[in-house]
Design a protein around this motif. Structure first.
Motif, mmCIF file in Angstrom:
data_model
loop_
_atom_site.group_PDB
_atom_site.id
_atom_site.type_symbol
_atom_site.label_atom_id
_atom_site.label_comp_id
_atom_site.label_asym_id
_atom_site.label_seq_id
_atom_site.Cartn_x
_atom_site.Cartn_y
_atom_site.Cartn_z
ATOM 1 N N TRP A 175 0.823 -1.219 0.000
ATOM 2 C CA TRP A 175 0.000 0.000 0.000
ATOM 3 C C TRP A 175 0.851 1.261 0.000
ATOM 4 O O TRP A 175 0.401 2.303 -0.462
ATOM 5 C CB TRP A 175 -0.961 0.001 1.184
ATOM 6 C CG TRP A 175 -0.335 -0.362 2.492
ATOM 7 C CD1 TRP A 175 0.257 0.480 3.378
ATOM 8 C CD2 TRP A 175 -0.214 -1.680 3.049
ATOM 9 N NE1 TRP A 175 0.732 -0.222 4.458
ATOM 10 C CE2 TRP A 175 0.460 -1.546 4.296
ATOM 11 C CE3 TRP A 175 -0.613 -2.944 2.622
ATOM 12 C CZ2 TRP A 175 0.741 -2.641 5.106
ATOM 13 C CZ3 TRP A 175 -0.343 -4.025 3.435
ATOM 14 C CH2 TRP A 175 0.331 -3.882 4.664
ATOM 15 N N GLY A 190 -11.399 3.949 5.683
ATOM 16 C CA GLY A 190 -11.057 2.783 4.869
ATOM 17 C C GLY A 190 -10.068 1.931 5.634
ATOM 18 O O GLY A 190 -10.154 1.784 6.848
ATOM 19 N N CYS A 249 -5.108 -2.060 -3.757
ATOM 20 C CA CYS A 249 -6.576 -1.966 -3.802
ATOM 21 C C CYS A 249 -7.149 -2.952 -4.824
ATOM 22 O O CYS A 249 -8.220 -3.525 -4.603
ATOM 23 C CB CYS A 249 -7.011 -0.551 -4.176
ATOM 24 S SG CYS A 249 -7.124 0.578 -2.783
ATOM 25 N N CYS A 294 -4.079 3.459 5.166
ATOM 26 C CA CYS A 294 -4.346 4.483 4.149
ATOM 27 C C CYS A 294 -5.379 5.505 4.602
ATOM 28 O O CYS A 294 -5.908 6.263 3.782
ATOM 29 C CB CYS A 294 -4.838 3.832 2.859
ATOM 30 S SG CYS A 294 -3.683 2.638 2.192
ATOM 31 N N ARG A 321 -8.057 10.187 3.115
ATOM 32 C CA ARG A 321 -7.877 8.901 2.431
ATOM 33 C C ARG A 321 -6.679 8.978 1.485
ATOM 34 O O ARG A 321 -6.605 9.858 0.632
ATOM 35 C CB ARG A 321 -9.141 8.540 1.636
ATOM 36 C CG ARG A 321 -10.411 8.481 2.484
ATOM 37 C CD ARG A 321 -10.438 7.294 3.439
ATOM 38 N NE ARG A 321 -10.386 6.026 2.741
ATOM 39 C CZ ARG A 321 -11.462 5.401 2.234
ATOM 40 N NH1 ARG A 321 -12.650 5.932 2.393
ATOM 41 N NH2 ARG A 321 -11.333 4.247 1.616
ATOM 42 N N TRP A 322 -5.737 8.092 1.605
ATOM 43 C CA TRP A 322 -4.505 8.041 0.788
ATOM 44 C C TRP A 322 -3.824 9.412 0.737
ATOM 45 O O TRP A 322 -3.315 9.818 -0.312
ATOM 46 C CB TRP A 322 -4.805 7.565 -0.638
ATOM 47 C CG TRP A 322 -5.456 6.227 -0.695
ATOM 48 C CD1 TRP A 322 -4.852 5.024 -0.555
ATOM 49 C CD2 TRP A 322 -6.850 5.952 -0.918
ATOM 50 N NE1 TRP A 322 -5.772 4.010 -0.670
ATOM 51 C CE2 TRP A 322 -7.007 4.550 -0.884
ATOM 52 C CE3 TRP A 322 -7.968 6.754 -1.144
ATOM 53 C CZ2 TRP A 322 -8.240 3.936 -1.059
ATOM 54 C CZ3 TRP A 322 -9.191 6.141 -1.319
ATOM 55 C CH2 TRP A 322 -9.324 4.761 -1.278
ATOM 56 N N LYS A 363 -9.495 -5.276 -2.921
ATOM 57 C CA LYS A 363 -10.867 -4.760 -2.991
ATOM 58 C C LYS A 363 -11.523 -5.033 -4.345
ATOM 59 O O LYS A 363 -12.635 -5.549 -4.408
ATOM 60 C CB LYS A 363 -10.868 -3.244 -2.732
ATOM 61 C CG LYS A 363 -10.570 -2.854 -1.307
ATOM 62 C CD LYS A 363 -10.745 -1.356 -1.128
ATOM 63 C CE LYS A 363 -10.602 -0.943 0.323
ATOM 64 N NZ LYS A 363 -10.762 0.519 0.481
ATOM 65 N N CYS A 395 -10.624 4.032 -4.294
ATOM 66 C CA CYS A 395 -10.014 2.697 -4.227
ATOM 67 C C CYS A 395 -10.101 1.962 -5.553
ATOM 68 O O CYS A 395 -9.448 0.938 -5.740
ATOM 69 C CB CYS A 395 -10.660 1.874 -3.127
ATOM 70 S SG CYS A 395 -12.445 1.784 -3.248
#
Ligand code: SF4
Length: 235
Positions: free
Chosen positions: A114, A203, A122, A207, A221-222, A126, A230
């Motif tokens: 990641w 999430g 991802c 991340c 997020r990120w 995911k 994602c």
């Protein structure tokens, strides 16, 4: 039945949005009438997810709810799922795991993928698992709201999802952040305690940080990785 392959020629339903749930309950009632067990809700168990679960339980008490369990979520998220299971015992909550364990991913792609290639991570943890889930159904439900980000502003209640060759149903498109929380408080619903600690969007733990911009609920997020989605909602 409205399917991906018949999208161009099929008549699309329309729904009023000027009622108490801004169309959400009507959309869900239609979706479960139309698809029965051929529809799943892919839930992240964020606060929008809690609202959707409560609404879904009113029209389909034994609905299938899928959680993409990357193995990297916060303990608080797993605690939230436990509370939801207790409150809605008839819902079928499925924990969908990736094919690769974290150890296998580390052996094949290196440690902490990641950090080096979040898109690949991802995809493995995911996108591919969701694709496997959607292989067996005609449609899926998502908690996308138009207000969440510029990339979500044009989402409709019923969407042709080219990425997964599916129908994507988004009942909450007209809900604001305030609407979501008003509903949660009014009905006393359980929610992830991280929301009270500065995490509007939650999430995987590596991340996700508290939001850095109060006007951008997804800014945690990120953060710093040039990534905002994602990959589940990209064409
Ligand atoms: Fe991997 Fe981060 Fe994507 Fe989770 S959010 S699957 S840890 S890159």
């Amino acid at each position: 039945m409205l399917t991906y392959d018949q999208w161009e020629t099929a008549e699309k339903p329309s729904f009023p949005s000027d009622n108490e749930t801004k169309g959400a309950l009507d959309v869900l009632a239609w979706a479960y009438r139309e698809y029965g067990d051929e529809i799943v809700y892919a839930c992240s168990f964020g606060v929008e997810g809690i609202v959707l679960i409560d609404l879904i339980s009113q029209v389909k008490p034994d609905a299938e709810i899928v959680f993409l369990d990357t193995g990297l979520h916060f303990q608080e998220t797993y605690d939230t799922i436990a509370k939801v299971k207790e409150k809605y015992p008839s819902l079928r909550i499925v924990m969908k795991q990736p094919r690769l364990t974290l150890e296998e991913q580390k052996a094949q792609f290196g440690d902490e993928l990641w950090k080096r290639d979040p898109n690949k991570c991802c995809e493995l943890r995911k996108v591919i698992p969701l694709r496997e889930v959607l292989t067996g159904v005609t449609a899926w439900i998502s908690g996308l709201r138009r207000e969440q980000s510029p990339t979500r502003r044009h989402v409709e209640y019923i969407n042709k999802d080219d990425k997964f060759r599916s129908i994507k149903v988004c009942p909450l498109i007209h809900w604001t952040w305030k609407d979501v929380w008003n509903y949660v408080y009014k009905h006393g619903l359980p929610y992830n305690v991280l929301h009270d600690r500065g995490y509007p969007s939650i999430g995987c733990a590596p991340c996700t940080a508290p939001a850095t911009d109060p006007n951008d609920l997804r800014s945690g997020r990120w953060a710093g990785q040039g990534k905002t989605e994602c990959g589940l909602h990209l064409a």
